[in-house]
Design an enzyme around this catalytic site. Structure first.
Site, short mmCIF file in Angstrom:
data_model
loop_
_atom_site.label_atom_id
_atom_site.label_comp_id
_atom_site.label_asym_id
_atom_site.label_seq_id
_atom_site.Cartn_x
_atom_site.Cartn_y
_atom_site.Cartn_z
N GLU A 240 1.14 -1.11 -0.16
CA GLU A 240 0.42 0.41 -0.21
C GLU A 240 0.79 1.17 0.12
O GLU A 240 1.63 1.23 0.76
CB GLU A 240 -1.19 -0.07 1.61
CG GLU A 240 -1.43 -0.84 1.63
CD GLU A 240 -2.68 -1.04 0.18
OE1 GLU A 240 -2.52 -0.42 -0.37
OE2 GLU A 240 -3.00 -2.54 -0.12
N CYS B 150 -1.53 8.96 4.62
CA CYS B 150 -1.59 8.30 2.92
C CYS B 150 -3.17 9.24 1.60
O CYS B 150 -2.99 9.58 0.96
CB CYS B 150 -1.38 7.01 2.44
SG CYS B 150 -2.76 6.55 3.43
P1 NAD Z 1 8.50 5.11 4.15
O1 NAD Z 1 8.88 4.08 2.96
O2 NAD Z 1 9.53 5.79 4.46
O3 NAD Z 1 8.94 3.55 6.08
C1 NAD Z 1 7.66 2.70 5.41
C2 NAD Z 1 8.67 0.87 6.18
O4 NAD Z 1 9.49 1.04 5.17
C3 NAD Z 1 9.21 2.05 7.67
O5 NAD Z 1 9.19 1.19 8.53
C4 NAD Z 1 10.66 1.41 6.92
O6 NAD Z 1 11.99 1.23 7.89
C5 NAD Z 1 10.46 0.67 5.58
N1 NAD Z 1 12.06 0.63 4.95
C6 NAD Z 1 12.63 1.90 4.01
N2 NAD Z 1 13.21 1.44 3.47
C7 NAD Z 1 12.83 0.00 3.04
C8 NAD Z 1 13.42 -0.67 2.67
N3 NAD Z 1 14.44 -0.35 1.42
N4 NAD Z 1 13.44 -2.26 2.27
C9 NAD Z 1 12.15 -2.59 3.17
N5 NAD Z 1 12.02 -1.12 3.80
C10 NAD Z 1 12.05 -0.13 4.25
O7 NAD Z 1 6.94 5.32 4.75
P2 NAD Z 1 6.57 6.46 5.75
O8 NAD Z 1 7.31 7.61 5.62
O9 NAD Z 1 6.86 5.39 7.37
O10 NAD Z 1 4.97 6.78 5.49
C11 NAD Z 1 5.11 7.43 4.66
C12 NAD Z 1 4.35 7.29 3.65
O11 NAD Z 1 3.15 5.70 3.57
C13 NAD Z 1 3.68 8.22 2.51
O12 NAD Z 1 4.21 7.71 0.90
C14 NAD Z 1 1.98 7.46 2.38
O13 NAD Z 1 1.30 8.12 1.51
C15 NAD Z 1 2.39 6.20 3.17
N6 NAD Z 1 1.61 5.37 2.81
C16 NAD Z 1 -0.26 4.76 2.71
C17 NAD Z 1 -0.67 4.25 3.08
C18 NAD Z 1 -2.27 3.06 2.53
O14 NAD Z 1 -2.49 2.82 2.67
N7 NAD Z 1 -1.85 3.00 1.34
C19 NAD Z 1 -1.29 4.25 4.62
C20 NAD Z 1 -0.46 5.17 5.62
C21 NAD Z 1 1.14 6.12 4.55
#
Ligand code: NAD
Length: 707
Positions: A463, A497
């Protein structure tokens, strides 16, 4: 207070106003109905209050806003009884309504105030129509007397007697059945109640006393200290360390996957009913720890009270909902024919890695985790760095609920370091990710590899982000539209999001809408998250603040800055970013295309609804969208052509509820089925079919069902 003031004040007594609204709101929020649900109860209360006001006429001047002859006659009788001087009370009636009554009241020498809307034509007409409708509702006196011609004895009866006598028994409000089963969304806390506010305040104090503790990893039921710690800071006051969590090393990831892999067969074969019970127990524990968990979110993620509370409620909902969903799916589908038995059923996939974001720190982590668990998959939780303390609390909840040691592991760490190790591991079967598009797509790519020794293709549920738009039609109700846009764009500082980051306004209403939008935004309270009045909180960390501020600078080169709030002293306290509005934003602008994830709104003007829909659809994302319109034709048009995962009409576009608004997008917003929806669990399951030929040398045994 009035006595101390020394001058009486007028108190207008009315009944029934906003009755529908109060009922609908209570139904939507799962709150107790705060108004009388039977007409005679309101009438009786009106009479009680009439007596109270008249007994206190030296301090209070009653004004009776009613068209009900019984209520008015009762007031007149009380005035006589309590010996009120003329002018100590008055009657109030709507212009154009019940004129014969007005005539009688004036002829009797009483004071009567006739009121009518004044000023702009449209809002005035709308008010008048609403009041006329209210006054002629099914239960109203006017309808009963003038239209239904009910007998005088009934109309003028004492309301408490009417309760027993009335053959209709009065109106009772009945809830519509929303869910076919017994799932009910967990009610959000009503912070307008003093007891809720004081409970929350004491939870905040209690949690503040537990800052700066250390949270080691939990692998196979054992705590593991890795020698490396990361601090989690309060975004509202960044010197404050909410807690410290251990950073997982590659060897810890290996150990967690190995333990999960070992626990898989037994957990897969545990009856679904027992796995569902684990979720029900977790939900119950979160209910017990409701305010405490909310307080942790307020501090660790800078999330305001109401938003944090809703997040905890959503986590409870996920457990309750997915447990029921698993019970529903646990009924094998049978298609038996003579001599052949056919069964279709679901089975767990294997080890699941859950990688979560920080913005819904409990709900999203809990949703993905509980879904995987209840399906029979052991889970490795990799929370976001910014919300790993809240995640540790979720681990505590599941441990208390009795999750077997090998089945759930708490593995915080740096995403870039530990994430790829988990994603690439040959013994991982499912990756459930929620977060940014860049990371989601890279996980999708990596997971497609099948390294030597891996005997399956991984399933990725991702997501991702959004660039969500709200269309404001030329005939929109601006009271609703302005509030809906402001809530959607600036709630939790735009860090959802689902947040609105573009508003597309039809030209005829643009010049009226824009100043109101700006003034409404100016009125928002920017404050630390623990302040109950906070609406715009800080953003999550310094990196996010700097990135959003760079986007604002970028916006200044592409569009016209219409508003940017003054942060004052807050600028130095926490990671605050001013709510900002840009106008004349071209479709191709970076701020019109890229997710900003902060309190920045792009306003675009269009000539036609067609153009609005094209603009709204004109990004790589398809997560949420909204429309404010009063035109049924335009609503139908937008329903059909505005292609997003979740479309909201005449309301804000954030705050989806489990089961009621299953949530998730498509295009570059996601590759999963909707969280909190009927298709979600299937992603964590393998469907299997078994066919058995039961015929033996021409002999057909009786099928089991006809025994
Ligand atoms: P992010 O992508 O920076 O981090 C999400 C998770 O991924 C964290 O746990 C992080 O540690 C991990 N991560 C980072 N790099 C990684 C890698 N290379 N491999 C595996 N895991 C890794 O996102 P964020 O800043 O925590 O959240 C914000 C984002 O999430 C926004 O883009 C938002 O739109 C999205 N979001 C989407 C939904 C949805 O339901 N569509 C819901 C909430 C948030």
């Amino acid at each position: 207070t009035v006595r101390r003031r020394g001058t009486p004040i007028w108190v207008r007594l009315v009944k029934g106003a906003y009755w529908d609204y109060e009922n609908a709101l209570a139904d939507q929020m799962n709150w107790p109905v705060p108004v009388f649900t039977r007409k005679w109860e309101s009438d009786a209360q009106f009479e009680r209050l009439t007596r109270f006001l008249m007994q206190n006429y030296r301090d209070l001047r009653p004004a009776f806003g009613s068209h009900n002859i019984r209520s008015l006659a009762h007031a007149l009788a009380c005035a006589d009884y309590y010996d009120l001087p003329p002018g100590a009370y008055e009657f109030q009636m709507l212009y154009g309504m019940a004129d014969p009554m007005k005539k009688v009241i004036v002829e009797m020498g009483h004071r009567l105030r006739v009121y009518t809307p004044y000023g702009q034509l449209l809002p005035g007409m709308a008010y008048l129509v609403r009041r006329l409708l209210e006054n002629t509702s099914n239960d109203s006196f006017l309808r009963a007397s003038f239209t239904e011609l009910r007998p005088e004895e009934e109309l003028l009866m004492n309301p408490t007697l009417a309760a027993q006598w009335s053959p209709r028994g009065g109106t009772t409000f009945s809830r519509r059945t929303i869910a076919p089963d017994d799932f009910r969304n967990e009610p959000h806390t009503d912070f307008s109640r003093e007891d809720a506010r004081s409970e929350m305040a004491s939870a905040l104090r209690a949690v503040a006393g537990q800052f700066d503790r250390s949270y080691p990893l939990v692998i196979d039921g054992q705590t593991v200290e890795t020698g490396q710690w990361l601090s989690s800071h309060d975004p509202s006051q960044h010197q404050r360390v909410v807690g410290r969590f251990a950073l997982a090393r590659p060897s810890d990831a290996e150990a967690a996957v190995a333990a999960a892999h070992g626990a898989f067969p037994a957990w897969r074969d545990t009856p679904a009913g027992d796995r569902a019970k684990l979720l029900f127990r977790a939900a119950q524990i979160m209910r017990r720890r409701r305010f405490e968990l909310t307080a942790w979110e307020v501090y660790e993620c800078g999330k305001p009270w109401r938003e944090s509370d809703a997040d905890v409620a959503e986590a409870i909902d996920f457990c309750e909902f997915y447990a029921r969903e698993m019970l529903r799916l646990d009924n094998p589908r049978r298609r038996d024919v003579l001599g052949e038995e056919n069964e279709y059923f679901y089975e767990a996939r294997g080890v699941a890695v859950v990688i979560a974001p920080w913005n819904f720190p409990l709900a999203i982590l809990c949703g993905m985790t509980s879904a995987a668990l209840v399906c029979g998959n052991p889970v490795i939780m990799k929370p976001a760095e910014q919300s790993s303390v809240v995640a540790a609390k979720l681990m505590e909840v599941f441990q208390e609920a009795g999750v077997p040691p090998g089945v759930l592991h708490y593995l915080p760490g740096r995403g870039e370091e530990i994430g790829p190790i988990l994603v690439n591991h040959r013994d991982v079967a499912v990756i459930a990710f929620t977060g940014s598009r860049g990371v989601g797509l890279s996980i999708h790519r990596q997971a497609a590899e099948t390294p030597p020794g891996q005997d399956h293709v991984k399933r990725v549920i991702a997501e991702m982000g959004g660039k969500n738009a709200i269309i404001v039609d030329a005939d929109a109700d601006l009271d609703e539209a302005v509030k809906g846009v402001v809530d959607s764009a600036f709630g939790y500082a735009g860090q959802k999001c689902s947040a609105c980051s573009r508003v597309i306004v039809l030209e005829p209403i643009y010049d009226t809408f824009l100043p109101r939008l700006i003034e409404a935004t100016r009125s928002l309270r920017i404050a630390p998250a623990e302040d109950p009045a906070c609406f715009v909180s800080p953003v999550i960390d310094g990196e996010a603040r700097d990135r959003i501020l760079r986007m604002i600078e970028q916006g200044k080169t592409e569009a016209k800055l219409a508003y940017s709030a003054d942060l004052g002293a807050l600028a130095h306290e926490g990671f605050f970013v001013p709510p900002t509005i840009f106008v004349d934003v071209p479709q191709s602008a970076v701020i019109a295309q890229e997710e900003i994830f902060g309190p920045v709104l792009a306003v675009m003007k269009v000539q036609t609804l067609d153009e609005a829909i094209d603009l709204a659809n004109g990004t790589a994302y398809a997560l949420t969208g909204g429309l404010f319109s009063r035109s049924p034709a335009n609503i139908a048009e937008v329903r059909g052509r505005f292609r997003v995962g979740n479309l909201y009409i005449n309301r804000k576009i954030t705050g989806a509820l489990v089961d009621r608004q299953p949530f998730g997008g498509f295009k570059l917003s996601g590759i999963g089925s909707k969280a909190g929806g009927p298709d979600y669990l299937q992603q964590f399951l393998l469907p299997r079919a078994i066919c058995e030929n039961t015929m033996r040398h021409g002999f057909v045994p009786t099928p089991p069902s006809t025994h």
